[in-house]
Design a protein around this motif. Structure first.
Motif, PDB file in Angstrom:
ATOM      1  N   UNK A  81       1.043   7.888  -5.970  1.00  0.00           N
ATOM      2  CA  UNK A  81       2.099   8.547  -5.629  1.00  0.00           C
ATOM      3  C   UNK A  81       0.940  10.473  -4.988  1.00  0.00           C
ATOM      4  N   UNK A  82      -0.400   9.802  -4.985  1.00  0.00           N
ATOM      5  CA  UNK A  82      -1.393  10.523  -4.695  1.00  0.00           C
ATOM      6  C   UNK A  82      -1.222  10.342  -2.733  1.00  0.00           C
ATOM      7  N   UNK A  83      -1.225   8.977  -2.738  1.00  0.00           N
ATOM      8  CA  UNK A  83      -1.018   9.034  -0.965  1.00  0.00           C
ATOM      9  C   UNK A  83       0.127   9.031  -0.205  1.00  0.00           C
ATOM     10  N   UNK A  84       1.330   9.832  -0.863  1.00  0.00           N
ATOM     11  CA  UNK A  84       2.246   9.545  -0.920  1.00  0.00           C
ATOM     12  C   UNK A  84       3.303   8.409  -0.516  1.00  0.00           C
ATOM     13  N   UNK A  85       2.703   7.507  -1.092  1.00  0.00           N
ATOM     14  CA  UNK A  85       3.620   6.146  -1.508  1.00  0.00           C
ATOM     15  C   UNK A  85       4.616   6.156  -2.597  1.00  0.00           C
ATOM     16  N   UNK A  86       5.685   7.167  -2.021  1.00  0.00           N
ATOM     17  CA  UNK A  86       6.719   7.243  -3.826  1.00  0.00           C
ATOM     18  C   UNK A  86       7.151   6.039  -3.511  1.00  0.00           C
ATOM     19  N   UNK A  87       8.198   5.228  -3.235  1.00  0.00           N
ATOM     20  CA  UNK A  87       8.522   4.340  -3.684  1.00  0.00           C
ATOM     21  C   UNK A  87       8.259   2.930  -4.736  1.00  0.00           C
ATOM     22  N   UNK A  88       6.612   2.916  -4.004  1.00  0.00           N
ATOM     23  CA  UNK A  88       6.077   1.881  -5.090  1.00  0.00           C
ATOM     24  C   UNK A  88       6.064   3.214  -6.287  1.00  0.00           C
ATOM     25  N   UNK A  89       5.770   3.641  -6.218  1.00  0.00           N
ATOM     26  CA  UNK A  89       5.384   4.925  -7.350  1.00  0.00           C
ATOM     27  C   UNK A  89       6.294   4.676  -8.153  1.00  0.00           C
ATOM     28  N   UNK A 116       6.846  -6.199  -2.997  1.00  0.00           N
ATOM     29  CA  UNK A 116       7.214  -5.682  -1.931  1.00  0.00           C
ATOM     30  C   UNK A 116       7.005  -4.671  -1.797  1.00  0.00           C
ATOM     31  N   UNK A 117       7.104  -4.076  -1.829  1.00  0.00           N
ATOM     32  CA  UNK A 117       6.700  -2.726  -1.801  1.00  0.00           C
ATOM     33  C   UNK A 117       5.708  -2.296  -1.341  1.00  0.00           C
ATOM     34  N   UNK A 118       4.092  -2.733  -2.011  1.00  0.00           N
ATOM     35  CA  UNK A 118       2.988  -2.355  -1.069  1.00  0.00           C
ATOM     36  C   UNK A 118       2.802  -3.188  -0.199  1.00  0.00           C
ATOM     37  N   UNK A 119       3.609  -4.122   0.099  1.00  0.00           N
ATOM     38  CA  UNK A 119       3.113  -5.231   1.269  1.00  0.00           C
ATOM     39  C   UNK A 119       4.031  -4.098   2.399  1.00  0.00           C
ATOM     40  N   UNK A 120       4.679  -3.379   2.768  1.00  0.00           N
ATOM     41  CA  UNK A 120       5.625  -2.703   3.579  1.00  0.00           C
ATOM     42  C   UNK A 120       4.810  -1.481   3.548  1.00  0.00           C
ATOM     43  N   UNK A 121       4.311  -0.660   2.688  1.00  0.00           N
ATOM     44  CA  UNK A 121       3.397   0.789   2.509  1.00  0.00           C
ATOM     45  C   UNK A 121       1.509   0.191   3.069  1.00  0.00           C
ATOM     46  N   UNK A 122       1.762  -0.804   3.159  1.00  0.00           N
ATOM     47  CA  UNK A 122      -0.130  -1.360   3.246  1.00  0.00           C
ATOM     48  C   UNK A 122       0.711  -0.549   4.777  1.00  0.00           C
ATOM     49  N   UNK A 123       1.254  -2.458   5.259  1.00  0.00           N
ATOM     50  CA  UNK A 123       1.701  -2.163   7.074  1.00  0.00           C
ATOM     51  C   UNK A 123       1.648  -0.715   7.326  1.00  0.00           C
ATOM     52  N   UNK A 124       2.585   0.143   6.981  1.00  0.00           N
ATOM     53  CA  UNK A 124       2.463   1.220   8.151  1.00  0.00           C
ATOM     54  C   UNK A 124       1.149   1.816   6.979  1.00  0.00           C
ATOM     55  N   UNK A 125       0.181   1.741   6.181  1.00  0.00           N
ATOM     56  CA  UNK A 125      -0.800   2.642   6.277  1.00  0.00           C
ATOM     57  C   UNK A 125      -2.175   1.613   7.251  1.00  0.00           C
ATOM     58  N   UNK A 126      -1.920   0.640   6.939  1.00  0.00           N
ATOM     59  CA  UNK A 126      -2.859  -0.433   8.546  1.00  0.00           C
ATOM     60  C   UNK A 126      -1.997   0.686  10.108  1.00  0.00           C
ATOM     61  N   UNK A 127      -0.110   0.489  10.441  1.00  0.00           N
ATOM     62  CA  UNK A 127      -0.648   0.884  11.782  1.00  0.00           C
ATOM     63  C   UNK A 127      -1.578   2.193  11.392  1.00  0.00           C
ATOM     64  N   UNK A 128      -1.247   3.259  10.353  1.00  0.00           N
ATOM     65  CA  UNK A 128      -1.263   4.541  11.056  1.00  0.00           C
ATOM     66  C   UNK A 128      -2.736   4.436  11.190  1.00  0.00           C
TER      67      UNK A 128
END
Length: 142
Positions: A81-89, A116-128
């Protein structure tokens, strides 16, 4: 036939995948003073910590340690929630709910969904983060 939602409000579909874009929430950017290196460091710390916590949840599930599962899910929910990974939260909140019910049969699919959601957000964060690194390297010298 469309399945009706469960009476407890929990989702039943745990394998739906989608692409997430991510950028830090404004509050996080402000807290980090818009510092690219700090943002990249935070992404790395978040990724490493959540990986370890998901593994601890798997171990707790194997041992039927429901309080531990709930505690790890709660911690991930807060961090996400703090980092904006709402789906994971949100997925972790579902694990908190079912672990309160000691519903062991519901946890594995939800834990898989968190992964699954964590892997997606991790990829999005890495791209960012990669974009931030490239962007900071391309800034004109003063």
């Amino acid at each position: 036939m469309i399945p009706s939602p469960p009476s407890n409000g929990l989702t039943t579909e745990c394998s739906h995948s989608f692409h997430q874009d991510w950028s830090p929430p404004a509050s996080l950017l402000e807290a980090l003073c818009y510092d690219d290196d700090s943002i990249v460091d935070l992404i790395h710390i978040f990724s490493t910590d959540i990986d370890a916590r998901i593994e601890r949840m798997r171990e707790a599930l194997a041992a039927a340690n429901f309080p531990r599962i709930r505690a790890e899910a709660h911690t991930i929910k807060g961090s996400a929630g703090q980092v904006g990974a709402d789906a994971v939260a949100e997925a972790c909140e579902e694990i908190e709910i079912v672990s309160d019910l000691d519903a062991a049969l519901l946890i594995p699919a939800r834990l898989k969904r968190v992964q699954e959601l964590f892997e997606e957000i991790r990829g999005a964060m890495a791209s960012f983060a990669n974009g931030r690194k490239l962007g900071s390297q391309m800034k004109p010298m003063a």
